[in-house]
Structure formats: C-alpha cells, structure tokens
Design a protein around this motif. Structure first.
Motif, short mmCIF file in Angstrom:
data_model
loop_
_atom_site.label_atom_id
_atom_site.label_comp_id
_atom_site.label_asym_id
_atom_site.label_seq_id
_atom_site.Cartn_x
_atom_site.Cartn_y
_atom_site.Cartn_z
N ASP A 334 39.93 8.38 29.93
CA ASP A 334 39.58 9.14 31.14
C ASP A 334 38.07 9.33 31.15
O ASP A 334 37.51 10.06 30.32
N ALA A 335 37.39 8.66 32.07
CA ALA A 335 35.93 8.70 32.12
C ALA A 335 35.37 10.07 32.49
O ALA A 335 34.18 10.33 32.29
N SER A 336 36.22 10.95 33.02
CA SER A 336 35.73 12.27 33.42
C SER A 336 35.73 13.28 32.26
O SER A 336 35.19 14.37 32.39
N VAL A 337 36.32 12.90 31.13
CA VAL A 337 36.39 13.81 29.99
C VAL A 337 35.01 13.98 29.36
O VAL A 337 34.25 13.03 29.24
N LEU A 338 34.71 15.19 28.94
CA LEU A 338 33.44 15.57 28.32
C LEU A 338 32.24 14.98 29.05
O LEU A 338 31.51 14.13 28.54
N PRO A 339 32.00 15.43 30.28
CA PRO A 339 30.81 14.97 31.00
C PRO A 339 29.54 15.40 30.30
O PRO A 339 29.56 16.22 29.37
N ALA A 340 28.44 14.83 30.73
CA ALA A 340 27.15 15.06 30.06
C ALA A 340 26.84 16.54 29.88
O ALA A 340 26.36 16.97 28.83
N TRP A 341 27.12 17.34 30.92
CA TRP A 341 26.81 18.76 30.82
C TRP A 341 27.56 19.41 29.67
O TRP A 341 27.00 20.21 28.91
N ASP A 342 28.82 19.09 29.51
CA ASP A 342 29.63 19.70 28.46
C ASP A 342 29.17 19.26 27.07
O ASP A 342 29.20 20.03 26.11
N ASP A 378 9.31 10.33 30.93
CA ASP A 378 8.44 9.25 31.41
C ASP A 378 8.44 8.14 30.36
O ASP A 378 7.49 7.94 29.60
N HIS A 379 9.56 7.42 30.33
CA HIS A 379 9.81 6.44 29.27
C HIS A 379 10.70 5.36 29.87
O HIS A 379 11.57 5.65 30.71
N PRO A 380 10.52 4.11 29.48
CA PRO A 380 11.36 3.05 30.07
C PRO A 380 12.86 3.28 29.93
O PRO A 380 13.64 2.83 30.78
N ALA A 381 13.27 4.00 28.90
CA ALA A 381 14.70 4.23 28.68
C ALA A 381 15.27 5.30 29.58
O ALA A 381 16.50 5.40 29.72
N THR A 382 14.43 6.11 30.20
CA THR A 382 14.93 7.25 30.98
C THR A 382 14.37 7.28 32.40
O THR A 382 14.25 8.34 33.01
N GLN A 383 14.01 6.13 32.92
CA GLN A 383 13.58 6.01 34.32
C GLN A 383 14.48 5.01 35.04
O GLN A 383 14.94 4.04 34.44
N PRO A 384 14.78 5.24 36.32
CA PRO A 384 14.43 6.40 37.13
C PRO A 384 15.33 7.59 36.80
O PRO A 384 16.38 7.42 36.18
N VAL A 385 14.92 8.77 37.25
CA VAL A 385 15.69 9.98 36.97
C VAL A 385 16.47 10.40 38.22
O VAL A 385 15.88 10.82 39.21
N PHE A 386 17.77 10.26 38.16
CA PHE A 386 18.65 10.77 39.20
C PHE A 386 19.30 12.08 38.76
O PHE A 386 19.45 13.00 39.55
N ASN A 387 19.68 12.14 37.49
CA ASN A 387 20.35 13.31 36.93
C ASN A 387 19.74 13.58 35.56
O ASN A 387 19.90 12.80 34.63
N VAL A 388 19.04 14.69 35.46
CA VAL A 388 18.29 15.01 34.24
C VAL A 388 19.21 15.11 33.03
O VAL A 388 18.91 14.56 31.95
N VAL A 389 20.33 15.81 33.17
CA VAL A 389 21.22 16.02 32.03
C VAL A 389 21.85 14.70 31.59
O VAL A 389 21.99 14.44 30.39
#
Length: 439
Positions: A334-342, A378-389
């Motif tokens: 289930d892809a909805s289990v333990l979302p990033a926020w949790d 501001d790093h190639p691994a974390t751009q672009p930013v749509f959802n910070v968490v």
C-alpha cells in the motif's frame, strides 16, 4: 521597541512539526536563553526582535533536530567489524567476545565521541542509548553538546562493567544523581532483552523504575528465534511474559518488535507501549520488520532509531526515515502507508515523546528548547521543490545538513564543527581500530 534575543534564524522554509502538513515559508525562528522565543514571518521578526546574531538560510528548511530513539553509540568503534551475519552469530561469536576483550571506560568515551560527531553532522540532536559504562556515555555526550537519554543496561550476564544483575541495578541507582547533574542528559533503565533478563531481575527493574519514576528501554521480539525460545522455556511469547510481570505500560519503549500478532499489537496499544523501529538494522541482520502499518492503525506511539553502527552501519536518520517509509509500503502493498510526514514525525516528535521529553523537544514551538537543524535543498538531489517534507524524507542526504543547534548552541555551522577537533578525533579512532585488530 524591539525585544532583545540571542539568535535570529531566517529560513526559506520552517517545518515546526506542531500541526500536520504545516510548512511555513519565509519565516524566522528567534532563540533566547536556549529556548524558542518566537516563530514568525521574517519581516515581523526583524521589526520586533533585536538579536545579537542573525543567520540567513535562503535555500534551507529549518526543522526540529532528529531524535535517534535507539543506539549503542560506543559500538561505533565496531563499525564494519563483523558484517553479513545473522543476529545470534553476530552477537555470540563476534560482538560479545570483542566486548569482553575491549570494552572499558576509554573505549566507551572514544566510541561515543565518534558517534556524536557523526550524529551532529547528520542532524541528530538527541539520542537514546543502551550500553555499558553509561556514566562515560553521559559525560561525553554532555561534553560534545548533544542531548541524550542514557539507558542503564541491566543483564543477567557478567561483563567488564558488572558481575551480576544486583551490581547492574545498584550502579543504576547510584548514577541517577550524576545524570541529573549533567546538562542535556536524562536517563532510563534498560533491561537488555527478555532472553537475557530473568523474571526476578525484571521485577527488581520495574520496582526501581517505579520508585525513581524512570522509563524503560528494552529489545523485544527482535527475531522469530527469540519468540520460539521463550515459548519453549516459559510456555509463552515474550510479550505475554512481560505483561504478566507488569512491564508493559506507558513507561516502556520496546525496540524492534518485528514479530507481532494482531493480538499483541492491540495489547501494546491498550498498555500504552511505545515502539522504536530500526528498519535498516533489522533488515541487515535479517531479523524481520515491525508491522508499521498495523501499529500505526492501532494508535501505537512510534519512534525511529538506527540501532548501533556495528549493525547498521551508520547513525543516519535521514536514511532511516527513507527506509522506514519504503519498507512499510512494500510490506503492506500500500503506497499510502507511512507517508513522508509520518516518517518525519517518527524521527522527531515521536522519538521525543517515546523517551519522555516531548514537552521540551521534538518540535519547534515557543517555550520549547531550541534544538533545530537546517538542511540545504539547493542541491541537485533535492531540486525542484514541490513538497518540502517529501524532499527531506525521500531525497535529501546527510551531506545537506549544514547547521545544528542544541538548546540554542550552534554545534554545526555552515557544515563545520564548532566544538569538535576532527583530525584529533580521527587519529584516536584509527588508534582504536589498530587495537581492535590486535596490532
């Protein structure tokens, strides 16, 4: 007239972990006397506060420091020493013999210094430990500036630290005054595991915990073999035995818990037990995985830990969050289990609550301790930013942690240590490597 304060941190984003999905943009955090004095828009902070220091983080997210809910920090000196082995082989044939030969006060101080440096560098501001010579762990963590919950290990096995359960218990009680006197240190009692602690010892542990009002920290249901052994010896599974003894309560932080039935999950929820999840260590040792989706659904309090670097092999909470989220999804289909926020909540406020300091740490709120970290997106691994968490949990690496504050003290500034002499520490660690090898 502006109010005086120590530090003003201006950030592109702040994730305070005080309300679900709350992300503040172009906000500032004000620190005064080690506490958070305000969180408000940057322009408002500039008008209302006169701070001795202003730190600008234009492409960073500011969030609570990570709380590593389960460690054996001194064992960082054993990192990579005995890899790719099942748990009991790893313990009985490699780790325990090495401990009997090497572990003393100097070993614990050196291993703790190395672990603290690693944790500061990856954004951990508090850790919950279980190991021998806890006074040395506590004093070293305090010297390094970190916050720590120190578990006084209790086990029915003689070691270089204590000869028997009575001596472990006596030392645990004697050291409470020492722990209370150290900055940023709290304490727990840490009976090692059901298979290494007898009923009589567990009764004494519980009595001492109740008398001193201390939490408990224990490995439980780590492997299927542990459960089978308990059934053979006691006629019941470890959790049933512990419940019969009165151990299961809001006082208990149960670590691993990879082998749980639906009834046991309901029992943990009813007793108010918190669970410390260590996904990378559990998978590396092929121990199994805690049923996170079911535990979360039952309302069990969840925290996240790395375990020791001897079995992980790092203390990287960013990697642990990603592993926890991905494994929970895979195990449940289930892809909805333990979302990033949790997952982030488990690594911050969940950990603080599990070790009894949730009223002071684990989230960014006025009046709480200023334990916070900055991650540069501001790093190639974390751009672009749509959802910070999502970027924090699924994409960011520990090299992107640039700044760390504990109680307002900056322990990492623009990726550089402020207290630690790394070349000297590196040489100390290399000397210990040669000693462990037997040179």
């Amino acid at each position: 007239m502006p109010q005086r304060a120590d530090t003003l941190i201006e950030a592109r984003w702040i994730v305070p972990m005080t309300a679900r999905d709350l992300v503040l943009e172009q906000h500032a955090l004000v620190i005064q006397g080690g506490l958070i004095a305000a969180i408000c828009p940057i322009e408002e902070a500039r008008r209302e506060w006169d701070c001795a220091e202003t730190i600008k983080l234009p492409e960073h997210v500011l969030l609570p420091g990570f709380v590593n809910a389960h460690t054996h920090v001194a064992m960082t000196l054993f990192r990579g020493m005995a890899d790719d082995l099942p748990l009991m082989d790893w313990l009985q044939n490699h780790i325990w013999p090495a401990e009997q030969r090497l572990v003393d006060r100097d070993f614990v101080r050196a291993g703790t210094r190395l672990a603290c440096a690693e944790m500061i560098r990856n954004g951990t501001t508090c850790f919950n430990d279980m190991y021998f010579f806890p006074r040395e762990t506590a004093e070293t963590a305090s010297d390094m500036g970190l916050r720590a919950s120190i578990g006084h290990v209790i086990i029915d096995v003689p070691t270089r630290y204590a000869a028997n359960a009575g001596e472990y218990l006596a030392k645990a009680e004697e050291m409470q005054a020492t722990f209370q006197a150290l900055p940023r240190i709290s304490s727990m009692l840490a009976p090692h595991a059901p298979y290494t602690v007898s009923d009589d010892t567990l009764k004494q542990v519980l009595a001492l915990a109740e008398r001193l009002d201390l939490p408990l920290h224990m490995h439980i249901h780590e492997t299927a073999a542990e459960v089978a052994q308990s059934v053979e010896k006691y006629g019941m599974r470890p959790l049933a035995r512990l419940d019969q003894l009165g151990i299961l309560s809001p006082r208990l932080l149960a670590i691993h818990m990879t082998q749980l039935t639906d009834e046991e999950i309901a029992l943990c929820a009813a007793r108010g037990v918190s669970i410390g999840h260590c996904p990378q260590s559990n998978h590396k040792l092929a121990s199994g995985a805690a049923p996170i989706a079911a535990l979360q659904g039952a309302g069990v309090g969840l925290a996240l830990g790395t375990d020791g670097a001897a079995s992980n092999n790092d203390l990287d909470m960013l990697a642990e969050m990603q592993s926890a989220a991905l494994l929970a999804k895979g195990a449940s289909a289930d892809a909805s289990v333990l979302p990033a926020w949790d997952a982030l909540a488990m690594a911050t406020l969940g950990g603080a609550q599990a070790i009894g300091i949730g009223d002071r740490a684990g989230s960014l709120a006025v009046g709480k301790m200023a334990d916070c970290i900055a991650i540069n997106l501001d790093h190639p691994a974390t751009q672009p930013v749509f959802n910070v968490v999502s970027q924090i949990v699924y994409a960011a690496g520990r090299d992107q942690v640039t700044d760390v504050w504990v109680e307002g003290e900056r322990l990492l500034a623009s990726s550089s240590f402020t207290r630690i002499d790394w070349p000297a520490l590196r040489q100390e660690v290399q000397d210990w490597r040669d000693r462990i090898r037997g040179k």
